[in-house]
Write an enzyme that holds these catalytic residues in place. Structure first.
Site, PDB file in Angstrom:
ATOM      1  N   ARG A  70      48.324  28.920  38.211  1.00  0.00           N
ATOM      2  CA  ARG A  70      49.233  29.811  38.931  1.00  0.00           C
ATOM      3  C   ARG A  70      49.970  30.779  38.000  1.00  0.00           C
ATOM      4  O   ARG A  70      50.898  31.462  38.444  1.00  0.00           O
ATOM      5  CB  ARG A  70      50.283  28.991  39.708  1.00  0.00           C
ATOM      6  CG  ARG A  70      49.714  28.110  40.814  1.00  0.00           C
ATOM      7  CD  ARG A  70      49.132  28.904  41.949  1.00  0.00           C
ATOM      8  NE  ARG A  70      48.678  28.045  43.037  1.00  0.00           N
ATOM      9  CZ  ARG A  70      47.461  27.526  43.125  1.00  0.00           C
ATOM     10  NH1 ARG A  70      46.558  27.770  42.170  1.00  0.00           N
ATOM     11  NH2 ARG A  70      47.121  26.767  44.149  1.00  0.00           N
ATOM     12  N   TYR A 163      48.168  33.696  44.135  1.00  0.00           N
ATOM     13  CA  TYR A 163      47.682  32.512  43.431  1.00  0.00           C
ATOM     14  C   TYR A 163      47.639  32.691  41.911  1.00  0.00           C
ATOM     15  O   TYR A 163      47.926  31.761  41.171  1.00  0.00           O
ATOM     16  CB  TYR A 163      46.298  32.128  43.959  1.00  0.00           C
ATOM     17  CG  TYR A 163      46.340  31.554  45.357  1.00  0.00           C
ATOM     18  CD1 TYR A 163      46.488  30.196  45.566  1.00  0.00           C
ATOM     19  CD2 TYR A 163      46.261  32.381  46.478  1.00  0.00           C
ATOM     20  CE1 TYR A 163      46.543  29.662  46.847  1.00  0.00           C
ATOM     21  CE2 TYR A 163      46.312  31.866  47.759  1.00  0.00           C
ATOM     22  CZ  TYR A 163      46.450  30.503  47.936  1.00  0.00           C
ATOM     23  OH  TYR A 163      46.510  29.991  49.210  1.00  0.00           O
ATOM     24  N   THR A 165      45.189  32.818  39.663  1.00  0.00           N
ATOM     25  CA  THR A 165      44.378  31.707  39.185  1.00  0.00           C
ATOM     26  C   THR A 165      43.833  31.946  37.782  1.00  0.00           C
ATOM     27  O   THR A 165      43.735  33.078  37.309  1.00  0.00           O
ATOM     28  CB  THR A 165      43.191  31.475  40.135  1.00  0.00           C
ATOM     29  OG1 THR A 165      42.366  32.649  40.146  1.00  0.00           O
ATOM     30  CG2 THR A 165      43.661  31.163  41.541  1.00  0.00           C
ATOM     31  N   ARG A 167      40.794  31.675  36.824  1.00  0.00           N
ATOM     32  CA  ARG A 167      39.537  32.420  36.879  1.00  0.00           C
ATOM     33  C   ARG A 167      39.719  33.893  37.209  1.00  0.00           C
ATOM     34  O   ARG A 167      38.772  34.684  37.074  1.00  0.00           O
ATOM     35  CB  ARG A 167      38.616  31.785  37.917  1.00  0.00           C
ATOM     36  CG  ARG A 167      39.228  31.738  39.312  1.00  0.00           C
ATOM     37  CD  ARG A 167      38.449  30.891  40.279  1.00  0.00           C
ATOM     38  NE  ARG A 167      39.166  30.734  41.546  1.00  0.00           N
ATOM     39  CZ  ARG A 167      39.993  29.731  41.824  1.00  0.00           C
ATOM     40  NH1 ARG A 167      40.224  28.798  40.918  1.00  0.00           N
ATOM     41  NH2 ARG A 167      40.599  29.656  43.001  1.00  0.00           N
ATOM     42  N   GLU A 177      35.551  23.640  44.249  1.00  0.00           N
ATOM     43  CA  GLU A 177      36.458  22.538  44.602  1.00  0.00           C
ATOM     44  C   GLU A 177      35.642  21.468  45.322  1.00  0.00           C
ATOM     45  O   GLU A 177      35.058  21.741  46.369  1.00  0.00           O
ATOM     46  CB  GLU A 177      37.564  23.053  45.524  1.00  0.00           C
ATOM     47  CG  GLU A 177      38.670  22.081  45.796  1.00  0.00           C
ATOM     48  CD  GLU A 177      39.816  22.196  44.802  1.00  0.00           C
ATOM     49  OE1 GLU A 177      40.298  21.133  44.356  1.00  0.00           O
ATOM     50  OE2 GLU A 177      40.239  23.327  44.488  1.00  0.00           O
ATOM     51  N   TYR A 287      49.759  18.272  45.863  1.00  0.00           N
ATOM     52  CA  TYR A 287      50.656  19.179  46.562  1.00  0.00           C
ATOM     53  C   TYR A 287      51.903  18.505  47.117  1.00  0.00           C
ATOM     54  O   TYR A 287      52.723  19.158  47.765  1.00  0.00           O
ATOM     55  CB  TYR A 287      49.907  19.902  47.690  1.00  0.00           C
ATOM     56  CG  TYR A 287      48.842  20.859  47.196  1.00  0.00           C
ATOM     57  CD1 TYR A 287      48.817  21.280  45.859  1.00  0.00           C
ATOM     58  CD2 TYR A 287      47.864  21.347  48.048  1.00  0.00           C
ATOM     59  CE1 TYR A 287      47.850  22.152  45.396  1.00  0.00           C
ATOM     60  CE2 TYR A 287      46.883  22.222  47.599  1.00  0.00           C
ATOM     61  CZ  TYR A 287      46.884  22.615  46.272  1.00  0.00           C
ATOM     62  OH  TYR A 287      45.917  23.486  45.823  1.00  0.00           O
TER      63      TYR A 287
END
Length: 313
Positions: A70, A163, A165, A167, A177, A287
């Site tokens: 993040r 996000y 990320t 990547r 995932e 989470y």
């Protein structure tokens, strides 16, 4: 005449494992490929396996200071205050210096970022850009190659949820995932699905570089709508758990009035939305700290133009 996109050949691909240090399928596969690279080698393509968060991997934890997946935004990547940077922000800057810079022509063409989930999501591909014809074509190829095994596609394009990320520094960022798998645990079936996805992704790139034209395709995706929080009392304590009717029902429809949570005194809390949604990341262990019970999505279809390579091998 069919519209066609002519794209440059893919020259550099990275495979990331250990972005979260307790998601072990990617860690084990990347460590294996670092020693036995012939499995992922493709002619004329640099394929580089890389452990992104070695500090978290060593401790078998999700992260050391903050979630590496993040922090790949411009603010963190450009922050030069080295004394106060978290371990993961320092890693993000280091990773960006090798595989980026993010948003530049020098960035890697493709990054495949390997993750596990404790949710019952099966094999899942994560798409960041609904207009990325190359990645949509790749996902369509992977889904077809994985059949009859289901392979869902999660589109994380969202106006509010950002996000940033790991990547996202690549021209074509790809999240992989696979679950369910407990944190800090390896499952052979989960690892095998992930391994097959990577094989098909690399095969697609190889076929593309060889000059194969991929005709227009349509792809069913689940687009992120929102995150649903756990019910809590005035003290911030969680007061309900995922209802048994919802548990392990990732990608299946949740209708208004359907059971969503169950309080410890036996009261059912129903979903009160105004439309059918498709939950995912249901009861994801990672989470809980985010107070996120699950993510709602809507089912939609994307269309990709035909693509071919400008300079086939």
């Amino acid at each position: 005449m069919t519209a066609r996109r002519v794209l440059n050949p893919v020259q550099r691909v990275a495979i990331f494992g250990g972005t979260h240090g307790n998601e072990l399928s990617g860690v084990f596969l990347v460590n294996h490929w670092l020693k036995h690279g012939e499995e992922i080698a493709r002619p004329g393509i640099e394929v580089r396996p890389f452990i992104t968060n070695p500090g978290a991997v060593e401790k078998c934890v999700r992260y050391v200071d903050t979630d590496l997946n993040r922090v790949f935004d411009s603010e963190n990547l450009r922050n030069e205050n080295n004394l106060n940077l978290s371990y993961e922000v320092k890693r993000a800057q280091y990773i960006n210096s090798i595989f980026g810079p993010k948003g530049s022509e020098d960035a890697y063409d493709v990054i495949l970022d390997l993750h596990n989930t404790t949710s019952h999501m099966g094999a899942t591909l994560i798409l960041e850009d609904s207009k990325d014809d190359f990645t949509i074509q790749m996902f369509n190829y992977i889904k077809t190659s994985m059949a009859p095994l289901a392979c869902s596609v999660l589109l994380i394009e969202h106006p509010r949820l950002k996000y940033a990320t790991t990547r996202s520094i690549a021209k074509h960022p790809i999240g992989v995932e696979v679950g369910p798998q407990p944190q800090g645990v390896l499952r052979a079936d989960v690892l095998d699905k992930m391994r097959r996805i990577i094989k098909h992704a690399l095969d697609f790139i190889n076929y593309f570089n060889d000059g194969k034209e991929f005709l227009p395709c349509i792809l069913e995706v689940f687009k992120v709508l929102d995150n649903v929080a756990y019910p809590r009392n005035a003290n911030g304590d969680c007061t309900a758990i995922i209802h048994n009717n919802l548990q392990d029902q990732d990608w299946k429809e949740l209708k208004p009035g359907d059971p969503m949570f169950l309080t410890l005194d036996g009261r059912m809390i129903a979903y009160e939305g105004d439309c059918i949604v498709y939950p995912t990341f249901i009861n994801e262990a990672a989470y809980y700290e985010k107070n996120q019970a699950f993510t709602t999505t809507q089912k939609m279809t994307l269309c990709a133009q035909a693509i071919r390579c400008t300079e086939p091998k």
